[in-house]
Design a protein around this motif. Sequence first.
Motif, PDB file in Angstrom:
ATOM      1  N   ASP A 458     101.040  67.325  74.674  1.00 13.81           N
ATOM      2  CA  ASP A 458     101.527  66.072  74.095  1.00 13.81           C
ATOM      3  C   ASP A 458     100.838  64.910  74.796  1.00 13.81           C
ATOM      4  N   GLU A 459     101.012  63.704  74.270  1.00 13.63           N
ATOM      5  CA  GLU A 459     100.314  62.535  74.796  1.00 13.63           C
ATOM      6  C   GLU A 459     100.712  62.212  76.233  1.00 13.63           C
ATOM      7  N   ALA A 460     101.981  62.452  76.574  1.00 14.51           N
ATOM      8  CA  ALA A 460     102.426  62.149  77.939  1.00 14.51           C
ATOM      9  C   ALA A 460     101.670  63.004  78.958  1.00 14.51           C
ATOM     10  N   PHE A 461     101.523  64.284  78.636  1.00 16.48           N
ATOM     11  CA  PHE A 461     100.796  65.166  79.552  1.00 16.48           C
ATOM     12  C   PHE A 461      99.310  64.804  79.584  1.00 16.48           C
ATOM     13  N   LEU A 462      98.730  64.516  78.419  1.00 14.89           N
ATOM     14  CA  LEU A 462      97.307  64.170  78.364  1.00 14.89           C
ATOM     15  C   LEU A 462      97.012  62.891  79.129  1.00 14.89           C
ATOM     16  N   GLU A 463      97.975  61.981  79.186  1.00 11.36           N
ATOM     17  CA  GLU A 463      97.768  60.751  79.951  1.00 11.36           C
ATOM     18  C   GLU A 463      97.658  61.068  81.448  1.00 11.36           C
ATOM     19  N   ARG A 464      98.418  62.057  81.909  1.00 17.95           N
ATOM     20  CA  ARG A 464      98.314  62.478  83.313  1.00 17.95           C
ATOM     21  C   ARG A 464      96.953  63.115  83.575  1.00 17.95           C
ATOM     22  N   VAL A 465      96.452  63.865  82.581  1.00 16.91           N
ATOM     23  CA  VAL A 465      95.133  64.478  82.720  1.00 16.91           C
ATOM     24  C   VAL A 465      94.064  63.398  82.809  1.00 16.91           C
ATOM     25  N   VAL A 486      82.651  64.937  85.533  1.00 18.01           N
ATOM     26  CA  VAL A 486      84.009  65.464  85.360  1.00 18.01           C
ATOM     27  C   VAL A 486      84.205  65.699  83.868  1.00 18.01           C
ATOM     28  N   ILE A 487      84.454  66.926  83.499  1.00 18.24           N
ATOM     29  CA  ILE A 487      84.602  67.281  82.079  1.00 18.24           C
ATOM     30  C   ILE A 487      86.065  67.619  81.822  1.00 18.24           C
ATOM     31  N   SER A 488      86.689  66.830  80.967  1.00 25.00           N
ATOM     32  CA  SER A 488      88.108  66.994  80.664  1.00 25.00           C
ATOM     33  C   SER A 488      88.296  67.182  79.168  1.00 25.00           C
ATOM     34  N   ILE A 489      89.345  67.875  78.809  1.00 27.38           N
ATOM     35  CA  ILE A 489      89.639  68.068  77.384  1.00 27.38           C
ATOM     36  C   ILE A 489      89.930  66.734  76.705  1.00 27.38           C
ATOM     37  N   THR A 490      90.414  65.779  77.500  1.00 29.25           N
ATOM     38  CA  THR A 490      90.726  64.466  76.916  1.00 29.25           C
ATOM     39  C   THR A 490      89.467  63.708  76.504  1.00 29.25           C
ATOM     40  N   ASP A 491      88.325  63.998  77.140  1.00 23.26           N
ATOM     41  CA  ASP A 491      87.087  63.296  76.788  1.00 23.26           C
ATOM     42  C   ASP A 491      86.745  63.493  75.314  1.00 23.26           C
ATOM     43  N   THR A 492      86.781  64.740  74.869  1.00 20.98           N
ATOM     44  CA  THR A 492      86.434  65.027  73.481  1.00 20.98           C
ATOM     45  C   THR A 492      87.574  64.675  72.536  1.00 20.98           C
ATOM     46  N   LEU A 493      88.810  64.867  73.011  1.00 24.00           N
ATOM     47  CA  LEU A 493      89.947  64.480  72.171  1.00 24.00           C
ATOM     48  C   LEU A 493      89.923  62.985  71.883  1.00 24.00           C
ATOM     49  N   ASP A 494      89.546  62.201  72.879  1.00 21.40           N
ATOM     50  CA  ASP A 494      89.482  60.752  72.668  1.00 21.40           C
ATOM     51  C   ASP A 494      88.325  60.371  71.760  1.00 21.40           C
ATOM     52  N   PHE A 495      87.317  61.202  71.701  1.00 20.14           N
ATOM     53  CA  PHE A 495      86.187  60.936  70.804  1.00 20.14           C
ATOM     54  C   PHE A 495      86.586  61.140  69.346  1.00 20.14           C
ATOM     55  N   VAL A 496      87.446  62.144  69.104  1.00 19.99           N
ATOM     56  CA  VAL A 496      87.883  62.445  67.733  1.00 19.99           C
ATOM     57  C   VAL A 496      88.935  61.420  67.314  1.00 19.99           C
ATOM     58  N   PRO A 497      88.747  60.717  66.217  1.00 19.20           N
ATOM     59  CA  PRO A 497      89.731  59.699  65.804  1.00 19.20           C
ATOM     60  C   PRO A 497      91.036  60.338  65.334  1.00 19.20           C
ATOM     61  N   LYS A 498      92.099  59.547  65.473  1.00 19.77           N
ATOM     62  CA  LYS A 498      93.422  60.022  65.062  1.00 19.77           C
ATOM     63  C   LYS A 498      93.468  60.135  63.535  1.00 19.77           C
ATOM     64  N   ILE A 499      94.013  61.251  63.061  1.00 24.28           N
ATOM     65  CA  ILE A 499      94.128  61.477  61.614  1.00 24.28           C
ATOM     66  C   ILE A 499      95.425  60.835  61.121  1.00 24.28           C
ATOM     67  N   PRO A 500      95.338  59.949  60.120  1.00 25.15           N
ATOM     68  CA  PRO A 500      96.545  59.263  59.640  1.00 25.15           C
ATOM     69  C   PRO A 500      97.577  60.251  59.089  1.00 25.15           C
ATOM     70  N   PHE A 501      98.832  59.930  59.332  1.00 21.73           N
ATOM     71  CA  PHE A 501      99.981  60.671  58.787  1.00 21.73           C
ATOM     72  C   PHE A 501     100.065  62.120  59.296  1.00 21.73           C
ATOM     73  N   ALA A 502      99.315  62.463  60.361  1.00 22.30           N
ATOM     74  CA  ALA A 502      99.413  63.826  60.907  1.00 22.30           C
ATOM     75  C   ALA A 502     100.743  63.986  61.613  1.00 22.30           C
ATOM     76  N   SER A 503     101.437  65.103  61.326  1.00 21.59           N
ATOM     77  CA  SER A 503     102.745  65.342  61.949  1.00 21.59           C
ATOM     78  C   SER A 503     102.618  65.570  63.450  1.00 21.59           C
ATOM     79  N   ASP A 504     101.519  66.169  63.872  1.00 22.92           N
ATOM     80  CA  ASP A 504     101.263  66.418  65.298  1.00 22.92           C
ATOM     81  C   ASP A 504      99.854  65.917  65.598  1.00 22.92           C
TER      82      ASP A 504
END
Length: 763
Positions: A458-465, A486-504
Amino acid sequence: MWSFFMSSHPRRWLESLVDRLYNLRWGLLLISLILTGVAIFPASQLSFEQSIESLYAEDDQHLLDYLESKSLFGGDEFIFVAYSTPDLLEPEGLLEVRRYAKELSKIPGVNTELSQNLADALSPPRLNFFLRALIRRKKDELTDLFRGVLVGDDNQTTAIVLRLLPESESPVPRAETFQMIRKMANAHTPAAYVVGEPIQVHDMFRYVEEDGEILFKVSLGFLALVLFLLFRRLRWVMLPLLVVICSILWTEAILVLGHFQLSMVSSMLNSLVTIIGIATVAHVAVHFQELQRSNVSRPRAIRQTMVELLPAIFWTCATTAAGFASLLSSEIAPVRSFGIMMAIGTMMVLLAAIVLLPGGISLGYLNAPLKHSSERGLERLLKKVCIGTEHYPKTLLGFASLFVLLAGGGFYRLQIETDFSKNFRESSDIVQALDFVETRLGGASTWEVNFPAPSKLDEAFLERVRALAEDLRRVNPPDKEQLTKVISITDTLDFVPKIPFASDPVKSKLDQLKKLQPDFESSLYNPEKGRMRLVLRALERQSAEEKLSLIHKVDALAKKHFPGSEVKQSANDSKSKPAESGKAAGIFILLAYLIDSLLKDQLFSFLLAGASILTMMTIAFRSLKIGMISMVPNLFPIVLVVGAMGWFGLPLNIGTAMIASVSMGLTTDSSIHFITGFLRERSRGASITDALRRTHKSVGRAIIFATCALVAGFSVLTLSHFIPLIYFGALVSVAMIGGMLGSLILLPILLRLFYSDHLESAA
């Protein structure tokens, strides 16, 4: 001890044994040669353990963390093939990257599906319209995402990252995989460079195995030449080499039958057995020649030599074996195995000397050798040394004490080598490749921090990462870059734009991420085990202080952000249990702490070796005082060697980490033979002064001959590609020279000061 062997019953028993050996000399010689021939095949099957993990105790925390990471994320056995080209980011350059990556991925032993290259990263195949448009719009941002891994700051240097299959799954041995990768890199235009911890470790073992075998044969040839110059008889060249070769082949055959493997620690086995064998035969040769010069017939000279030297040879081998057996106290399996191997090898030297020398000396025509001018000059020198010990004992002891104090100061200057590249010559392929990658692309060493993670992100955990990743990126000191990526999963996740209306939103991003890089999530996150990691790149070529400081800071940050107070669900247990805190792990850390691992119990092993040798010496000479006196020339070379390392800036590396224990096991020969020769002369009625002078003349000459031959032979190790082998050869030579000086200078002074009729009656 000597009077014990000279008393009526033991003396008769010894003479009876020698007579039997002499009468059976031809049969024993023939059987020995047959056994040696039989041993050749099993000895050739002795394998080499090429695992860094084996050089750690099974419960070592660094090793446990590394093995846990391998089980969680599949291990980080990466090979980087890097090169530079001006048109890298042009379509033609990227097309060449993709073509070359496909060729490399087809090499057996490489995981074809998980290889990475810049072309596929910037333009992944089989993308939907949405992601393809996103990449075109954010190409520069995506390029920066892979900077320091797949592309350098100059936009001209790239690396193709090959992930290796586990060795158990590879269709070919690792050596063949590396050979094919390097062959393809050498054939590439422009020239490509190959780096990565697996290939560095492979090169280390390869150099030790190949250089050790080649240089051992060369050193034997050089030894033969020096022995011929010293003894002027082909017999005294062939017999020492025969004893050494038979001892080594018998030892290796026994090790194969016992399912032992050579390791980095025990790679010096052949060299150490050579030292013991050459020294043993040198004493026999000098003693036998002296008897012949006194017009003693050859059969009688052989018998008398064996009767007078066999006790000293036995106690030398037994004491040396006991010293090496003390390594059984180590928690590291290869160190324990090395102790067993050396104990076996030492006793094989004893056996080879007993069964080969009577027949070998009896073969062919052998006239009484004439003394050459060099030998007479050596005798005059030894006489002067002996007279010097008589006239200036306090002065010499004072100088020796001052020298010990000076050498002891070098102990405080000792350094541990953690830069793995320092094990290789600057001209070697691996060092040149490291220089290329670390100056143009970033660190060549891969490691990680891993920490507890929930089964659903979830976003709270990813913010700690993200916070941990940012702190890690700021960990470098102001004046130097140590951690390069430093290679983190958040690097690529932040590159991918948020999909509108996604439940998760997080899950939807992860789904898109799998299309960009199918293996990216699984290589960083294990939801079943509740663990995530950040992959780090660091410079390999940095000092011990810098490297260890970096590891400590990274580990502290991991524990600060993820202290382990969270609760996770066990995969096989419905009960909750505390999660383990964040921590640093990886082969980078194993290599950094490798010498610490080898040194961890060396002090105890060294003290145990000293106690074992003192006990054996006391039993051999039936006197605690003589046993303690004999320890002085054995400890003197240790101080000399370790002090020299400190003063000359020679670091503790793989070749020198056990030099103290090794030296302790090698210096007993001179002292035992000298004391035995002294007691033998005393038993014949000689005064203390005459006994010491005669011992200097006979035993002293043998000690110098053996030392000169061995130092010359070990000088060949300076030709090695592997720096620790060079240091090992140099330091063992220093130890042998120190042992020679201790036996010829310190030991006579101590015997004169502390020897008494009471001691003689007890001896």
